[in-house]
Scaffold this motif. Structure first.
Motif, PDB file in Angstrom:
ATOM      1  N   MET A   1      12.754   3.192 -12.626  1.00 17.80           N
ATOM      2  CA  MET A   1      11.545   3.479 -11.861  1.00 17.80           C
ATOM      3  C   MET A   1      11.106   2.225 -11.107  1.00 17.80           C
ATOM      4  SD  MET A   1       9.139   5.578 -10.959  1.00 17.80           S
ATOM      5  CE  MET A   1       9.224   6.933 -12.114  1.00 17.80           C
ATOM      6  N   ILE A   2      10.861   2.381  -9.809  1.00 21.52           N
ATOM      7  CA  ILE A   2      10.363   1.274  -8.991  1.00 21.52           C
ATOM      8  C   ILE A   2       8.851   1.385  -8.960  1.00 21.52           C
ATOM      9  CG2 ILE A   2      10.407   0.191  -6.711  1.00 21.52           C
ATOM     10  CD1 ILE A   2      13.129   1.533  -6.259  1.00 21.52           C
ATOM     11  N   GLY A   3       8.158   0.451  -9.604  1.00 19.04           N
ATOM     12  CA  GLY A   3       6.703   0.533  -9.742  1.00 19.04           C
ATOM     13  C   GLY A   3       5.919  -0.316  -8.763  1.00 19.04           C
ATOM     14  N   ARG A   4       6.583  -1.301  -8.155  1.00 12.95           N
ATOM     15  CA  ARG A   4       5.877  -2.182  -7.220  1.00 12.95           C
ATOM     16  C   ARG A   4       6.905  -2.842  -6.312  1.00 12.95           C
ATOM     17  NH1 ARG A   4       4.577  -7.592  -6.910  1.00 12.95           N
ATOM     18  NH2 ARG A   4       2.582  -8.125  -5.918  1.00 12.95           N
ATOM     19  N   ILE A   5       6.546  -2.988  -5.037  1.00 16.56           N
ATOM     20  CA  ILE A   5       7.417  -3.643  -4.068  1.00 16.56           C
ATOM     21  C   ILE A   5       6.627  -4.722  -3.351  1.00 16.56           C
ATOM     22  CG2 ILE A   5       8.513  -3.317  -1.812  1.00 16.56           C
ATOM     23  CD1 ILE A   5       9.714  -0.790  -2.747  1.00 16.56           C
ATOM     24  N   ALA A   6       7.215  -5.902  -3.237  1.00 17.12           N
ATOM     25  CA  ALA A   6       6.592  -7.003  -2.495  1.00 17.12           C
ATOM     26  C   ALA A   6       7.654  -7.629  -1.602  1.00 17.12           C
ATOM     27  CB  ALA A   6       6.021  -8.049  -3.450  1.00 17.12           C
ATOM     28  N   GLY A   7       7.343  -7.779  -0.339  1.00 18.98           N
ATOM     29  CA  GLY A   7       8.301  -8.360   0.590  1.00 18.98           C
ATOM     30  C   GLY A   7       7.690  -8.535   1.965  1.00 18.98           C
ATOM     31  N   ARG A   8       8.516  -8.397   2.996  1.00 16.46           N
ATOM     32  CA  ARG A   8       8.061  -8.568   4.379  1.00 16.46           C
ATOM     33  C   ARG A   8       8.031  -7.209   5.075  1.00 16.46           C
ATOM     34  NH1 ARG A   8      11.865 -11.491   5.997  1.00 16.46           N
ATOM     35  NH2 ARG A   8      13.029  -9.955   7.213  1.00 16.46           N
ATOM     36  N   LEU A   9       6.920  -6.923   5.731  1.00 18.37           N
ATOM     37  CA  LEU A   9       6.790  -5.663   6.457  1.00 18.37           C
ATOM     38  C   LEU A   9       7.616  -5.718   7.732  1.00 18.37           C
ATOM     39  CD1 LEU A   9       5.334  -2.916   6.571  1.00 18.37           C
ATOM     40  CD2 LEU A   9       3.509  -4.039   7.854  1.00 18.37           C
ATOM     41  N   GLU A  10       8.629  -4.858   7.830  1.00 18.63           N
ATOM     42  CA  GLU A  10       9.502  -4.844   8.997  1.00 18.63           C
ATOM     43  C   GLU A  10       8.937  -3.994  10.127  1.00 18.63           C
ATOM     44  OE1 GLU A  10      12.737  -6.428   9.519  1.00 18.63           O
ATOM     45  OE2 GLU A  10      11.684  -7.619   8.015  1.00 18.63           O
ATOM     46  N   TYR A  11       8.478  -2.785   9.799  1.00 16.89           N
ATOM     47  CA  TYR A  11       7.877  -1.944  10.839  1.00 16.89           C
ATOM     48  C   TYR A  11       7.033  -0.849  10.204  1.00 16.89           C
ATOM     49  CZ  TYR A  11      11.458   1.715  10.106  1.00 16.89           C
ATOM     50  OH  TYR A  11      12.265   2.686   9.569  1.00 16.89           O
ATOM     51  N   LYS A  12       6.159  -0.267  11.042  1.00 11.67           N
ATOM     52  CA  LYS A  12       5.343   0.874  10.641  1.00 11.67           C
ATOM     53  C   LYS A  12       5.743   2.088  11.480  1.00 11.67           C
ATOM     54  CE  LYS A  12       1.156  -1.914   9.799  1.00 11.67           C
ATOM     55  NZ  LYS A  12      -0.279  -2.065  10.189  1.00 11.67           N
ATOM     56  N   ALA A  13       5.907   3.230  10.830  1.00 14.98           N
ATOM     57  CA  ALA A  13       6.126   4.486  11.524  1.00 14.98           C
ATOM     58  C   ALA A  13       4.883   5.355  11.336  1.00 14.98           C
ATOM     59  CB  ALA A  13       7.379   5.170  10.989  1.00 14.98           C
ATOM     60  N   ALA A  14       4.989   6.625  11.683  1.00 16.98           N
ATOM     61  CA  ALA A  14       3.812   7.490  11.595  1.00 16.98           C
ATOM     62  C   ALA A  14       3.322   7.661  10.157  1.00 16.98           C
ATOM     63  CB  ALA A  14       4.128   8.856  12.204  1.00 16.98           C
ATOM     64  N   ASP A  15       4.249   7.835   9.216  1.00 15.35           N
ATOM     65  CA  ASP A  15       3.850   8.092   7.833  1.00 15.35           C
ATOM     66  C   ASP A  15       4.557   7.204   6.821  1.00 15.35           C
ATOM     67  OD1 ASP A  15       6.368   9.122   8.062  1.00 15.35           O
ATOM     68  OD2 ASP A  15       5.912  11.081   7.188  1.00 15.35           O
ATOM     69  N   HIS A  16       5.305   6.222   7.289  1.00 17.46           N
ATOM     70  CA  HIS A  16       6.006   5.341   6.349  1.00 17.46           C
ATOM     71  C   HIS A  16       6.194   3.951   6.946  1.00 17.46           C
ATOM     72  CE1 HIS A  16       9.333   6.863   8.879  1.00 17.46           C
ATOM     73  NE2 HIS A  16       9.908   5.687   8.632  1.00 17.46           N
ATOM     74  N   VAL A  17       6.548   3.017   6.075  1.00 21.81           N
ATOM     75  CA  VAL A  17       6.827   1.647   6.496  1.00 21.81           C
ATOM     76  C   VAL A  17       8.179   1.229   5.924  1.00 21.81           C
ATOM     77  CG1 VAL A  17       4.393   1.001   6.643  1.00 21.81           C
ATOM     78  CG2 VAL A  17       5.632   0.680   4.485  1.00 21.81           C
ATOM     79  N   LEU A  18       8.749   0.197   6.498  1.00 23.40           N
ATOM     80  CA  LEU A  18       9.974  -0.396   5.963  1.00 23.40           C
ATOM     81  C   LEU A  18       9.626  -1.797   5.475  1.00 23.40           C
ATOM     82  CD1 LEU A  18      13.080  -0.223   5.533  1.00 23.40           C
ATOM     83  CD2 LEU A  18      13.312  -1.386   7.729  1.00 23.40           C
ATOM     84  N   ILE A  19       9.909  -2.062   4.203  1.00 20.66           N
ATOM     85  CA  ILE A  19       9.616  -3.360   3.595  1.00 20.66           C
ATOM     86  C   ILE A  19      10.926  -4.025   3.206  1.00 20.66           C
ATOM     87  CG2 ILE A  19       8.455  -4.562   1.713  1.00 20.66           C
ATOM     88  CD1 ILE A  19       6.463  -2.264   1.592  1.00 20.66           C
TER      89      ILE A  19
END
Length: 223
Positions: A1-19
């Motif tokens: 289970m992935i409970g937390r993600i920390a990193g660099r925000l690559e881009y934002k879309a309408a309903d999601h982001v890429l980290i």
């Protein structure tokens, strides 16, 4: 289970982001409210996450606080509310707004979320009012998912989520709403009145939501 993600925000879309986390990109779906609180591309970001696992699909959903994440899990337990509807409810009301709606039996507030009709909203109120005590009580105490890895100080955590406004003084209306909410959650009039009175005495600047949280903590079983 992935409970937390920390990193660099690559881009934002309408309903999601890429980290980006050390070279690995994670697609994380977020609510409108969370999206609006995130920094710009290239900046550090951290989110608590919940992993949805289906036979043909894996999806991560992101939240700025543990309270939001726990509300998502509770909302998802209601038949007829999937991940999309849960994120719509949290996006429309926020964690505090959901707490208030459940406590006061305000199904109309839940029904303001996109794609959530009155029948589903009423079902959510009915099914969650007896399950939500612990989540309501943890509001205000759970840390924000800060990019630095450690929970932020109280003032910083508030700044991450939304501007801090001075809370209005406790008045008769706030106490009456808190009493009504505790009654809807199944507490007796005497116990509810005592808890609200103590909460108001200890936190005279608390609003209705604050009184409800403080009273629930006082009413929680000890030990």
């Amino acid at each position: 289970m992935i409970g937390r993600i920390a990193g660099r925000l690559e881009y934002k879309a309408a309903d999601h982001v890429l980290i980006d986390v050390r070279g690995v990109g994670y697609v994380v779906f977020v609510s409108d409210r969370v999206m609006a609180s995130l920094p710009g591309a290239g900046e550090a970001v951290a989110l608590y996450t919940d992993l949805l696992v289906r036979e043909d699909l894996l999806q991560l959903f992101g939240f700025t606080t543990l309270v939001e994440k726990e509300w998502h899990r509770l909302l998802m337990s209601v038949q007829g509310i999937g991940a999309k509807a849960s994120m719509a409810i949290l996006g429309a009301l926020g964690a505090d707004g959901v707490s208030r709606a459940i406590a006061l039996g305000d199904w109309a507030a839940v029904a303001t979320a996109k794609g959530v009709g009155p029948k589903t909203a009423k079902k959510a109120i009915l099914e969650l009012k007896d399950k939500a005590h612990s989540v309501m009580a943890m509001a205000g105490a759970a840390p924000a998912a800060t990019a630095g890895g450690a929970p932020a100080a109280d003032a910083d955590a508030d700044a991450v989520l939304e501007p801090v406004d001075a809370a209005p003084p406790v008045d008769a209306a706030a106490q009456s709403e808190a009493l009504s909410a505790l009654g809807n959650l199944g507490y007796g009039p005497s116990d509810a009145a005592q808890a609200v009175a103590q909460a108001a005495g200890e936190a005279p600047d608390a609003d209705t939501a604050g009184l409800i949280r403080a009273a629930l903590k006082l009413l929680a079983p000890k030990g």
